[in-house]
Design a protein around this motif. Structure first.
Motif, PDB file in Angstrom:
ATOM      1  N   PRO A 295       0.816  -1.219   0.000  1.00  0.00           N
ATOM      2  CA  PRO A 295       0.000   0.000   0.000  1.00  0.00           C
ATOM      3  C   PRO A 295       0.847   1.265   0.000  1.00  0.00           C
ATOM      4  O   PRO A 295       1.894   1.331   0.649  1.00  0.00           O
ATOM      5  CB  PRO A 295      -0.821  -0.124   1.287  1.00  0.00           C
ATOM      6  CG  PRO A 295      -0.009  -1.005   2.167  1.00  0.00           C
ATOM      7  CD  PRO A 295       0.723  -1.956   1.272  1.00  0.00           C
ATOM      8  N   TRP A 296       0.399   2.254  -0.736  1.00  0.00           N
ATOM      9  CA  TRP A 296       0.999   3.597  -0.756  1.00  0.00           C
ATOM     10  C   TRP A 296      -0.147   4.597  -0.641  1.00  0.00           C
ATOM     11  O   TRP A 296      -1.102   4.556  -1.421  1.00  0.00           O
ATOM     12  CB  TRP A 296       1.779   3.835  -2.049  1.00  0.00           C
ATOM     13  CG  TRP A 296       2.281   5.245  -2.181  1.00  0.00           C
ATOM     14  CD1 TRP A 296       3.237   5.843  -1.432  1.00  0.00           C
ATOM     15  CD2 TRP A 296       1.839   6.222  -3.143  1.00  0.00           C
ATOM     16  NE1 TRP A 296       3.429   7.137  -1.848  1.00  0.00           N
ATOM     17  CE2 TRP A 296       2.588   7.403  -2.899  1.00  0.00           C
ATOM     18  CE3 TRP A 296       0.900   6.211  -4.165  1.00  0.00           C
ATOM     19  CZ2 TRP A 296       2.410   8.563  -3.651  1.00  0.00           C
ATOM     20  CZ3 TRP A 296       0.724   7.362  -4.911  1.00  0.00           C
ATOM     21  CH2 TRP A 296       1.470   8.535  -4.657  1.00  0.00           C
ATOM     22  N   THR A 297      -0.086   5.444   0.350  1.00  0.00           N
ATOM     23  CA  THR A 297      -1.175   6.391   0.627  1.00  0.00           C
ATOM     24  C   THR A 297      -0.779   7.788   0.186  1.00  0.00           C
ATOM     25  O   THR A 297       0.310   8.279   0.525  1.00  0.00           O
ATOM     26  CB  THR A 297      -1.534   6.382   2.120  1.00  0.00           C
ATOM     27  OG1 THR A 297      -1.933   5.055   2.492  1.00  0.00           O
ATOM     28  CG2 THR A 297      -2.687   7.335   2.410  1.00  0.00           C
ATOM     29  N   HIS A 298      -1.686   8.425  -0.572  1.00  0.00           N
ATOM     30  CA  HIS A 298      -1.470   9.783  -1.048  1.00  0.00           C
ATOM     31  C   HIS A 298      -2.773  10.552  -0.906  1.00  0.00           C
ATOM     32  O   HIS A 298      -3.813  10.144  -1.441  1.00  0.00           O
ATOM     33  CB  HIS A 298      -1.016   9.762  -2.515  1.00  0.00           C
ATOM     34  CG  HIS A 298      -0.781  11.123  -3.096  1.00  0.00           C
ATOM     35  ND1 HIS A 298       0.298  11.895  -2.759  1.00  0.00           N
ATOM     36  CD2 HIS A 298      -1.512  11.850  -4.005  1.00  0.00           C
ATOM     37  CE1 HIS A 298       0.250  13.038  -3.430  1.00  0.00           C
ATOM     38  NE2 HIS A 298      -0.839  13.038  -4.181  1.00  0.00           N
ATOM     39  N   LEU A 342      11.344  -2.748  -1.674  1.00  0.00           N
ATOM     40  CA  LEU A 342      11.478  -1.989  -0.433  1.00  0.00           C
ATOM     41  C   LEU A 342      10.822  -0.631  -0.661  1.00  0.00           C
ATOM     42  O   LEU A 342      11.309   0.191  -1.441  1.00  0.00           O
ATOM     43  CB  LEU A 342      12.952  -1.837  -0.054  1.00  0.00           C
ATOM     44  CG  LEU A 342      13.249  -1.077   1.246  1.00  0.00           C
ATOM     45  CD1 LEU A 342      12.461  -1.644   2.416  1.00  0.00           C
ATOM     46  CD2 LEU A 342      14.740  -1.106   1.551  1.00  0.00           C
ATOM     47  N   VAL A 343       9.686  -0.412   0.011  1.00  0.00           N
ATOM     48  CA  VAL A 343       8.872   0.782  -0.190  1.00  0.00           C
ATOM     49  C   VAL A 343       8.662   1.470   1.157  1.00  0.00           C
ATOM     50  O   VAL A 343       8.441   0.813   2.174  1.00  0.00           O
ATOM     51  CB  VAL A 343       7.503   0.420  -0.802  1.00  0.00           C
ATOM     52  CG1 VAL A 343       6.634   1.655  -0.966  1.00  0.00           C
ATOM     53  CG2 VAL A 343       7.684  -0.282  -2.140  1.00  0.00           C
ATOM     54  N   GLY A 344       8.707   2.790   1.123  1.00  0.00           N
ATOM     55  CA  GLY A 344       8.407   3.528   2.341  1.00  0.00           C
ATOM     56  C   GLY A 344       8.571   5.015   2.156  1.00  0.00           C
ATOM     57  O   GLY A 344       9.437   5.480   1.404  1.00  0.00           O
ATOM     58  N   LYS A 397      16.544  -6.547   1.377  1.00  0.00           N
ATOM     59  CA  LYS A 397      15.767  -6.506   2.616  1.00  0.00           C
ATOM     60  C   LYS A 397      16.236  -5.333   3.466  1.00  0.00           C
ATOM     61  O   LYS A 397      17.423  -5.137   3.678  1.00  0.00           O
ATOM     62  CB  LYS A 397      15.906  -7.819   3.375  1.00  0.00           C
ATOM     63  CG  LYS A 397      15.390  -9.023   2.581  1.00  0.00           C
ATOM     64  CD  LYS A 397      15.441 -10.284   3.416  1.00  0.00           C
ATOM     65  CE  LYS A 397      14.871 -11.477   2.651  1.00  0.00           C
ATOM     66  NZ  LYS A 397      15.854 -12.082   1.769  1.00  0.00           N
ATOM     67  N   GLY A 398      15.280  -4.589   3.949  1.00  0.00           N
ATOM     68  CA  GLY A 398      15.611  -3.448   4.776  1.00  0.00           C
ATOM     69  C   GLY A 398      14.365  -2.811   5.344  1.00  0.00           C
ATOM     70  O   GLY A 398      13.255  -3.323   5.213  1.00  0.00           O
ATOM     71  N   VAL A 399      14.556  -1.669   5.978  1.00  0.00           N
ATOM     72  CA  VAL A 399      13.479  -0.913   6.613  1.00  0.00           C
ATOM     73  C   VAL A 399      13.683   0.558   6.295  1.00  0.00           C
ATOM     74  O   VAL A 399      14.822   1.049   6.300  1.00  0.00           O
ATOM     75  CB  VAL A 399      13.476  -1.120   8.146  1.00  0.00           C
ATOM     76  CG1 VAL A 399      12.391  -0.286   8.795  1.00  0.00           C
ATOM     77  CG2 VAL A 399      13.298  -2.580   8.486  1.00  0.00           C
ATOM     78  N   ILE A 400      12.593   1.258   5.997  1.00  0.00           N
ATOM     79  CA  ILE A 400      12.640   2.709   5.824  1.00  0.00           C
ATOM     80  C   ILE A 400      11.867   3.338   6.974  1.00  0.00           C
ATOM     81  O   ILE A 400      10.702   3.009   7.202  1.00  0.00           O
ATOM     82  CB  ILE A 400      12.023   3.134   4.479  1.00  0.00           C
ATOM     83  CG1 ILE A 400      12.835   2.530   3.325  1.00  0.00           C
ATOM     84  CG2 ILE A 400      11.972   4.645   4.362  1.00  0.00           C
ATOM     85  CD1 ILE A 400      12.242   2.802   1.957  1.00  0.00           C
ATOM     86  N   ARG A 401      12.529   4.235   7.695  1.00  0.00           N
ATOM     87  CA  ARG A 401      11.867   4.882   8.826  1.00  0.00           C
ATOM     88  C   ARG A 401      12.487   6.247   9.076  1.00  0.00           C
ATOM     89  O   ARG A 401      13.699   6.395   9.131  1.00  0.00           O
ATOM     90  CB  ARG A 401      12.001   4.029  10.093  1.00  0.00           C
ATOM     91  CG  ARG A 401      11.190   4.566  11.271  1.00  0.00           C
ATOM     92  CD  ARG A 401      11.394   3.717  12.501  1.00  0.00           C
ATOM     93  NE  ARG A 401      10.471   4.085  13.571  1.00  0.00           N
ATOM     94  CZ  ARG A 401      10.504   3.588  14.785  1.00  0.00           C
ATOM     95  NH1 ARG A 401      11.417   2.690  15.099  1.00  0.00           N
ATOM     96  NH2 ARG A 401       9.641   3.971  15.702  1.00  0.00           N
ATOM     97  N   PHE A 423      21.268   4.718   5.010  1.00  0.00           N
ATOM     98  CA  PHE A 423      21.371   5.735   3.972  1.00  0.00           C
ATOM     99  C   PHE A 423      20.338   6.821   4.228  1.00  0.00           C
ATOM    100  O   PHE A 423      19.256   6.559   4.759  1.00  0.00           O
ATOM    101  CB  PHE A 423      21.098   5.134   2.587  1.00  0.00           C
ATOM    102  CG  PHE A 423      22.142   4.197   2.094  1.00  0.00           C
ATOM    103  CD1 PHE A 423      23.177   4.661   1.290  1.00  0.00           C
ATOM    104  CD2 PHE A 423      22.101   2.857   2.406  1.00  0.00           C
ATOM    105  CE1 PHE A 423      24.135   3.791   0.821  1.00  0.00           C
ATOM    106  CE2 PHE A 423      23.059   1.987   1.936  1.00  0.00           C
ATOM    107  CZ  PHE A 423      24.087   2.456   1.136  1.00  0.00           C
ATOM    108  N   ASP A 424      20.664   7.993   3.797  1.00  0.00           N
ATOM    109  CA  ASP A 424      19.674   9.056   3.764  1.00  0.00           C
ATOM    110  C   ASP A 424      18.711   8.774   2.618  1.00  0.00           C
ATOM    111  O   ASP A 424      19.125   8.601   1.474  1.00  0.00           O
ATOM    112  CB  ASP A 424      20.350  10.411   3.566  1.00  0.00           C
ATOM    113  CG  ASP A 424      19.346  11.548   3.573  1.00  0.00           C
ATOM    114  OD1 ASP A 424      18.820  11.871   2.493  1.00  0.00           O
ATOM    115  OD2 ASP A 424      19.079  12.098   4.655  1.00  0.00           O
ATOM    116  N   LEU A 425      17.418   8.699   2.912  1.00  0.00           N
ATOM    117  CA  LEU A 425      16.437   8.324   1.906  1.00  0.00           C
ATOM    118  C   LEU A 425      16.370   9.335   0.770  1.00  0.00           C
ATOM    119  O   LEU A 425      16.164   8.972  -0.384  1.00  0.00           O
ATOM    120  CB  LEU A 425      15.057   8.169   2.559  1.00  0.00           C
ATOM    121  CG  LEU A 425      13.899   7.798   1.639  1.00  0.00           C
ATOM    122  CD1 LEU A 425      14.148   6.472   0.943  1.00  0.00           C
ATOM    123  CD2 LEU A 425      12.596   7.739   2.430  1.00  0.00           C
ATOM    124  N   ALA A 426      16.556  10.603   1.072  1.00  0.00           N
ATOM    125  CA  ALA A 426      16.410  11.640   0.050  1.00  0.00           C
ATOM    126  C   ALA A 426      17.600  11.702  -0.894  1.00  0.00           C
ATOM    127  O   ALA A 426      17.435  11.983  -2.085  1.00  0.00           O
ATOM    128  CB  ALA A 426      16.202  12.997   0.721  1.00  0.00           C
TER     129      ALA A 426
END
Length: 888
Positions: A295-298, A342-344, A397-401, A423-426
């Motif tokens: 899911p991706w919410t916008h 990997l989505v976030g 495999k990872g986590v975005i937070r 990593f910095d996501l941006a």
């Protein structure tokens, strides 16, 4: 189990005089945190904001509850199901998905073999099932071809079964394999649980009651899969995972608003109305067989990111509207991306190489309603290029937070190259790479509170499979804390070699699906009573005491605990050493014991893949200090066995490293920990045919770390793979520049590969006498060792050592149970009768107000004798309270 003094439970007792009797101890422990459940969205790393304090101590995580149920195997062979049959389990593999946690309940579905048609085991060609004798044992149960579909709902707080449902013949049984594990993840939301079988049967249950709301059959796929199943039944052939139309199908369903989105098993999706299961829409060619829509919410609307970037030119990523199944955009990745993306936080990470055999870099894109916008790419270095394969859970495999990507980089097949980095996501800028053990293939990670958990792949990590725990510090910084081994809780985890098992988390508990049970592991700071133990010499040859923690209930009864499991770091030898920092296993008590009492209890000391039985003899605690001894006995053999001979010519000394040079693997140590302390070196000895095993004499391998005068630590290996499970009390050995001599006690512990048992129940004690001469060192400082040895096995022996425990979180004051209150035969008196523990001291106190500081002693202290005592006190008839104080 022998208990010298019975435990006392407590209650209030009242007279017209408002007599209250309580036993006073330390301050009350705080309440256990409540369970806040959530529905899975297939991120495999759901954030938690519940504010629960998680422990940093490696010995403190504990099993909150277990529910014995068999939901499948891991790595395949016929030995495992044979063992399960011997344990009383009905073996199954078939298919299964991850547990779902929702509405305070844990739900899981799986297939169970059923029916009269059993496979002809002579037709099995799968490489792990070549043992005809074992296959014959399995024929009437595990090799059944038809399968029912089971679903169970457990209370997430207690593990109690709430309901169980079965759908007959809705699945198909498979052989468990090393790879290629199948099973679809279920979906749950708004009181509904939706589960899908590999045959394309869909069942929607009311979560609260287990009532079947509706069912649905995926038309095209069910016809294909059903025909294959019938062929298997007709020919009495049990399929392997990739046989026929199946292959590696590990997708999942998801519920968005009033639509249940399920895979059509042929790379498409179907939208079903959650109220009645009617088809709302169908969309083709949008989903990889190992992927689940994410899911991706916008702007308060939820869309689904669907990955179809696999082989055969199916390389698109799609944004789908779950309301009507329409595709808003398709993005051609030109990359090979099996499994989960990997989505976030409005970003998605994608591999950029189109071939599964090449090494891909990772790119980051920002997600929008109009498509994906490229943001950054990993720095193009050999270390960052990773071969992605779907037969090993190839997804990154990872986590975005909070704007940070916590990611494992590495192949998984070369653990020395696997590492964690943030990593910095941006921007993709590297923030931090912690100093931590290298990681093999790993399962889906998750973040809970301020901790980051990485699941080691149990297919390759053996008993060390579990969770690697990291502390998050903010701004992308994190440090390694310790390991939580599954087998340290008595849980044999399903393999994550292929299947990305999601481990639901809520309220401080993580829920793990094992081979034999579902378990809730409590990760919180322990608030109930406990005893922190040090056991001297519990592992012969170690530098420091073995640590243990005994866990208690609120009433102060200790029920079991965890034990630090040697061989430890200073011993230098254990398989898969790059995972090894802390290993904790189960510490079992034969019965509950009151904390801090004078007591003797039988105990099981579980070390790695074996255990031994002993006893604890504890004296009554002085304050929070509780002391005693542990003991372990060897019955000995009626006829001890004596053997002797010369050393094997490959015996060598002078190693400056904690390594284990395996003669069967020249030049490659089984494990490696780094240099020995200055002034020490390692002696590696092989005693040919020194060990009387059930199938004949076998070699015994010893390693001594020593300085110029004595052996400081010692450990032994024997049996297959030279596992280091053998204890050596080497304190009487003498080291000189010329050689080593003396006698050592050696305790042999069986390992996981042994078939059969020792004559005395699993362990063996003996004396080994050595007379060794050191040769001249070469340029590297290594030197040959020669000499003779002799050994006597099967001796009668008892080992023991001191135990020191610190008691924490002692139980709160509670009313005393079993006190009898009556008017005395003497006018103006009341009489109290109660059981007084031997060695304990009691004092009756009285107050007219119950206020703090108002209590005063009545009469003299009463010494307990282990019998009921009577005490008489003046009573003038006014309102008055009494209490009985058990003095510490």
């Amino acid at each position: 189990m022998k208990t010298r003094s019975p435990s006392s439970s407590l209650r209030l007792a009242f007279l017209p005089a408002m007599l209250a009797l309580v036993v006073v101890s330390s301050a009350a422990a705080g309440p256990e945190p409540g369970l806040t459940a959530h529905a899975p969205d297939h991120h495999f790393a759901l954030p938690s904001e519940s504010g629960v304090a998680l422990t940093t101590e490696p010995g403190h995580p504990r099993v909150a509850w277990r529910y014995g149920i068999h939901t499948g195997f891991g790595k395949g062979d016929s030995k495992r199901p044979v063992e399960l049959l011997e344990e009383g389990f009905d073996p199954a593999y078939g298919e299964t998905g991850s547990p779902v946690l929702i509405d305070g309940m844990l739900l899981i579905s799986w297939s169970q073999p059923t029916g009269d048609v059993v496979a002809d085991y002579t037709k099995i060609t799968e490489r792990y099932y070549r043992d005809a004798e074992r296959n014959a044992i399995l024929q009437d149960n595990y090799l059944r071809i038809d399968a029912d579909w089971h679903t169970i709902a457990l209370d997430a707080e207690t593990g109690d079964m709430l309901w169980r449902r079965m759908q007959p013949s809705a699945s198909l049984n498979f052989l468990s394999s090393k790879r290629d594990h199948n099973g679809l993840h279920a979906a749950a939301r708004d009181g509904l649980y939706v589960t899908v079988t590999l045959l394309g049967e869909v069942f929607a249950y009311e979560i609260a009651t287990g009532d079947l709301r509706w069912s649905f059959t995926i038309p095209n796929w069910n016809a294909i899969a059903g025909a294959f199943k019938q062929e298997m039944l007709d020919t009495r052939t049990i399929p392997a995972q990739t046989t026929g139309p199946f292959g590696m199908r590990r997708s999942g369903a998801i519920i968005v608003d009033d639509v249940a989105v399920i895979p059509d098993m042929q790379r498409g999706l179907i939208g079903l109305r959650v109220t009645d299961g009617n088809v709302l829409w169908e969309t083709a060619a949008v989903l990889h067989p190992q992927a689940t829509p994410i899911p991706w919410t916008h702007e308060d609307k939820t869309y689904l990111i669907c990955n179809n970037a696999g082989r055969l030119n199916r390389n698109g990523i799609h944004l789908l509207d779950p309301a009507d199944g329409s595709i808003l955009w398709t993005f051609p990745t030109n990359g090979y991306n099996p499994g989960q993306l990997l989505v976030g936080e409005d970003h998605v990470l994608i591999n950029n190489d189109p071939s599964r055999n090449d090494e891909a870099l990772l790119e980051c894109y920002e997600v929008g309603l109009d498509g994906l916008t490229w943001r950054w790419q990993f720095e193009d270095t050999p270390r960052n290029r990773v071969q992605v394969k779907d037969d090993r859970g190839g997804e990154r495999k990872g986590v975005i937070r909070d704007g940070v990507v916590y990611l494992l980089v590495g192949t998984g097949r070369r653990p020395e190259e696997g590492y964690l980095v943030s990593f910095d996501l941006a921007t993709g800028a590297v923030i931090h790479e912690p100093d931590s053990p290298r990681i093999r293939s790993q399962g889906m990670p998750f973040i809970a509170e301020d901790k980051f958990f990485v699941q080691n792949d149990s297919a390759h990590s053996g008993s060390q499979a579990g969770l690697m725990v990291y502390q998050l510090h903010g701004d992308g910084q994190f440090t390694y804390l310790h390991n939580i081994q599954y087998e340290g809780f008595g849980i044999q985890q399903m393999t994550d070699y292929l299947h990305p098992w999601e481990m639901p988390y809520a309220g401080g508990k993580v829920f793990i699906r094992g081979m034999r049970q579902i378990a809730a592991v409590d990760l919180t700071v322990f608030t109930s009573p406990r005893a922190e133990l040090l056991l001297e010499d519990a592992w012969a040859g170690a530098l420091r005491p073995v640590q243990a923690v005994l866990f208690g209930r609120e009433n102060g009864n200790l029920y079991g605990g965890r034990l630090e499991s040697p061989p430890r770091l200073e011993l230098g030898i254990i398989p898969n050493a790059f995972h090894r920092v802390d290993m904790w296993t189960e510490f079992g008590l034969a019965a509950e014991i009151p904390i801090g009492t004078d007591v003797e209890v039988d105990a099981d000391f579980h070390f790695y893949s074996f255990s031994w039985s002993g006893s604890l003899q504890m004296e009554r605690a002085n304050g929070n200090e509780w002391t005693g001894t542990w003991s372990r006995s060897f019955a000995g053999w009626e006829e001890p066995v004596s053997v002797s001979g010369p050393l094997h010519e490959t015996s060598t000394g002078g190693y400056p490293l904690k390594s284990w040079p395996n003669p069967g693997n020249t030049g490659t140590p089984v494990s490696f920990f780094g240099p020995l302390p200055e002034g020490q070196e390692r002696l590696h000895l092989i005693l040919p045919e020194a060990l009387p095993r059930f199938d004949g004499l076998k070699d015994l391998i010893l390693a001594f770390d020593h300085d110029d005068t004595s052996v400081l630590t010692a450990v032994g290996g024997a049996f297959r793979y030279n596992q280091a499970y053998h204890e050596i009390d080497a304190r009487d050995l003498v080291v000189t520049p010329e050689g080593l001599s003396g006698t050592a006690l050696v305790i042999i512990n069986t390992d996981a590969w042994i078939e059969g048992d020792w004559q005395n129940g699993g362990s063996l004690a003996g004396y080994v006498t050595l007379d060794l001469t050191f040769g001249e060192p070469d340029e590297a400082g290594l030197y040959p060792v020669s000499g003779t040895w002799s050994a006597e096995w099967g001796i009668e022996h008892t080992r023991s050592g001191p135990v020191t425990a610190i008691l924490q979180n002692m139980p709160a004051p509670q009313a005393y149970q079993g006190v009898k209150i009556r008017r005395s035969a003497t006018p103006g008196e009341i009489a109290l009768s109660f059981f007084a523990e031997a060695g304990a001291t009691y004092q009756v106190e009285t107050s007219t107000t119950l206020e703090v500081g108002s209590w005063v002693p009545v009469g003299s202290p009463i010494e307990g004798t282990g019998e009921e005592v009577d005490t008489h006190h003046n009573f003038t008839g006014e309102r008055r309270f009494y209490r009985l104080v058990k003095e510490e």
